[in-house]
Design an enzyme around this catalytic site. Structure first.
Site, PDB file in Angstrom:
ATOM      1  N   TYR A   1       0.863  -1.177   0.000  1.00 30.61           N
ATOM      2  CA  TYR A   1       0.000   0.000   0.000  1.00 30.61           C
ATOM      3  C   TYR A   1       0.902   1.230   0.000  1.00 30.61           C
ATOM      4  O   TYR A   1       1.540   1.549   0.991  1.00 30.61           O
ATOM      5  CB  TYR A   1      -0.896   0.037   1.236  1.00 30.61           C
ATOM      6  CG  TYR A   1      -1.944  -1.038   1.321  1.00 30.61           C
ATOM      7  CD1 TYR A   1      -2.288  -1.825   0.229  1.00 30.61           C
ATOM      8  CD2 TYR A   1      -2.617  -1.278   2.523  1.00 30.61           C
ATOM      9  CE1 TYR A   1      -3.256  -2.804   0.327  1.00 30.61           C
ATOM     10  CE2 TYR A   1      -3.596  -2.251   2.629  1.00 30.61           C
ATOM     11  CZ  TYR A   1      -3.902  -3.019   1.530  1.00 30.61           C
ATOM     12  OH  TYR A   1      -4.872  -3.986   1.646  1.00 30.61           O
TER      13      TYR A   1
ATOM     14  N   PRO B   1     -15.661  -4.038   2.603  1.00 34.89           N
ATOM     15  CA  PRO B   1     -16.997  -4.158   3.185  1.00 34.89           C
ATOM     16  C   PRO B   1     -17.937  -3.063   2.733  1.00 34.89           C
ATOM     17  O   PRO B   1     -19.157  -3.222   2.798  1.00 34.89           O
ATOM     18  CB  PRO B   1     -16.734  -4.073   4.693  1.00 34.89           C
ATOM     19  CG  PRO B   1     -15.455  -3.309   4.817  1.00 34.89           C
ATOM     20  CD  PRO B   1     -14.627  -3.737   3.633  1.00 34.89           C
ATOM     21  N   LEU B   2     -17.363  -1.943   2.238  1.00 41.31           N
ATOM     22  CA  LEU B   2     -18.191  -0.841   1.754  1.00 41.31           C
ATOM     23  C   LEU B   2     -18.034  -0.640   0.253  1.00 41.31           C
ATOM     24  O   LEU B   2     -18.437   0.376  -0.294  1.00 41.31           O
ATOM     25  CB  LEU B   2     -17.821   0.454   2.492  1.00 41.31           C
ATOM     26  CG  LEU B   2     -18.027   0.408   4.012  1.00 41.31           C
ATOM     27  CD1 LEU B   2     -17.541   1.688   4.661  1.00 41.31           C
ATOM     28  CD2 LEU B   2     -19.490   0.167   4.342  1.00 41.31           C
ATOM     29  N   GLY B   3     -17.468  -1.628  -0.440  1.00 42.01           N
ATOM     30  CA  GLY B   3     -17.389  -1.574  -1.890  1.00 42.01           C
ATOM     31  C   GLY B   3     -16.035  -1.264  -2.467  1.00 42.01           C
ATOM     32  O   GLY B   3     -15.822  -1.390  -3.661  1.00 42.01           O
TER      33      GLY B   3
ATOM     34  N   PHE C   1     -13.056   0.458  -4.244  1.00 44.71           N
ATOM     35  CA  PHE C   1     -12.903   1.544  -5.212  1.00 44.71           C
ATOM     36  C   PHE C   1     -14.248   1.979  -5.801  1.00 44.71           C
ATOM     37  O   PHE C   1     -14.371   3.081  -6.323  1.00 44.71           O
ATOM     38  CB  PHE C   1     -11.972   1.112  -6.349  1.00 44.71           C
ATOM     39  CG  PHE C   1     -10.571   0.836  -5.907  1.00 44.71           C
ATOM     40  CD1 PHE C   1      -9.865   1.766  -5.144  1.00 44.71           C
ATOM     41  CD2 PHE C   1      -9.942  -0.345  -6.245  1.00 44.71           C
ATOM     42  CE1 PHE C   1      -8.567   1.516  -4.733  1.00 44.71           C
ATOM     43  CE2 PHE C   1      -8.638  -0.608  -5.840  1.00 44.71           C
ATOM     44  CZ  PHE C   1      -7.946   0.327  -5.091  1.00 44.71           C
TER      45      PHE C   1
ATOM     46  N   LEU D   1     -20.514   1.008  -2.452  1.00 42.44           N
ATOM     47  CA  LEU D   1     -21.796   0.336  -2.599  1.00 42.44           C
ATOM     48  C   LEU D   1     -22.894   1.323  -2.992  1.00 42.44           C
ATOM     49  O   LEU D   1     -23.053   2.367  -2.365  1.00 42.44           O
ATOM     50  CB  LEU D   1     -22.184  -0.353  -1.291  1.00 42.44           C
ATOM     51  CG  LEU D   1     -21.302  -1.524  -0.850  1.00 42.44           C
ATOM     52  CD1 LEU D   1     -21.730  -2.003   0.533  1.00 42.44           C
ATOM     53  CD2 LEU D   1     -21.370  -2.668  -1.843  1.00 42.44           C
TER      54      LEU D   1
END
Length: 285
Positions: A58, A211-213, A215, A218
């Site tokens: 990263y 968990p929130l999509g 890149f 959601l």
């Protein structure tokens, strides 16, 4: 619902933190605001987070360097989980790097940039596929065996896997213990239910990345509607849904904002009534 779970001999809060977003755009280069990145990590720990997910690719190196600046010397109960199996090209491309020699180099880079003598948990990232994030069947014996050797040397305390199927998990477990599995899973991207249940029965944690999509955040009218009914946010609802799927699910939502961090952590206490759960369960039907 309990808000803690054992991971590699430590009891961790099920709401953890993923450091990916502490790097620059597309997880490449330095962050726009390094001081805010440091503040996010310190606030997370102050709020009870003791499970941080990272990787030396990263940035590369950026998130581990910021973690060291913000939190070193580390609290005894802080579990830092890192990943190997990829490196970054000069253009930011995600390149597979799984030979024993490449993995050893990555382990030492993680050790150096985190400032530790042994890594708490190292996940071998295996998959990729056309989308870069899906399981690719095949043997992982050579790379996982190399990491198992480094575990015997004392460079790594515990081993995990990322982007794998049940067969690859079984192959790895025949080589060395696996304490966690990290795969792509969220309210809109399903398919790992049987693997999650199997891991639950073995006492092994499952960590859904993105968990929130990721890149592509959601987007769901149902999710938005449920959030409005509960006077919450779609992000908090998506996280609360995951926590209620299985007690062995640990979350690592990422953010570069202290305000968003606080919202994410608050999702652990969000109650989802039966009608909301039914609506959410239907998103990926």
């Amino acid at each position: 619902m309990t808000n803690t779970y054992p991971l590699a001999g430590t009891t961790v809060a099920r709401m953890g933190y993923g450091a990916m977003q502490l790097a620059g755009p597309r997880v490449f280069g330095p962050p726009k605001d390094r001081a805010e990145a440091v503040a996010v990590l310190r606030t997370a720990v102050e709020l009870g987070v003791n499970h941080i997910d990272t990787a030396d690719f990263y940035g590369p190196h950026v998130t581990n360097e910021i973690i060291r600046e913000a939190l070193h010397p580390y609290a005894e109960d802080l579990m830092i989980v890192t990943k190997v199996g990829s490196v970054r090209g000069d253009d930011g491309a995600w390149l597979h790097a799984r030979s024993p020699e490449q993995l050893r180099s990555q382990v030492h880079e993680n050790l150096r940039n985190l400032g530790v003598e042994a890594l708490d948990v190292v996940n071998l990232r295996v998959g990729g596929g056309p989308d870069g994030h899906s399981v690719v069947p095949g043997s992982l014996a050579e790379p996982f065996g190399a990491l198992a050797g480094m575990r015997r040397e004392g460079l790594i305390k515990h081993l995990g896997l990322s982007v794998v199927d049940a067969g690859q998990l079984a192959e790895a477990q025949a080589i060395a213990p696996v304490v966690t599995v990290q795969n792509w899973y969220n309210v809109a991207h399903r398919g790992d239910e049987s693997l999650i249940a199997s891991l639950r029965d073995q006492g092994v944690s499952y960590v859904p990345f993105w968990p929130l999509g990721g890149f592509n955040p959601l987007q769901s009218a149902v999710l938005t509607d449920v959030a409005k009914r509960l006077e919450s946010t779609p992000q908090a609802v998506a996280l609360a849904w995951l926590l209620r799927q299985s007690p062995n699910i640990l979350l690592i939502p990422g953010t570069s904002s202290v305000a968003h961090l606080r919202e994410n952590i608050a999702a652990a206490s969000l109650e989802l009534p039966p009608d909301a759960l039914a609506d959410l369960d239907g998103i990926a039907a």
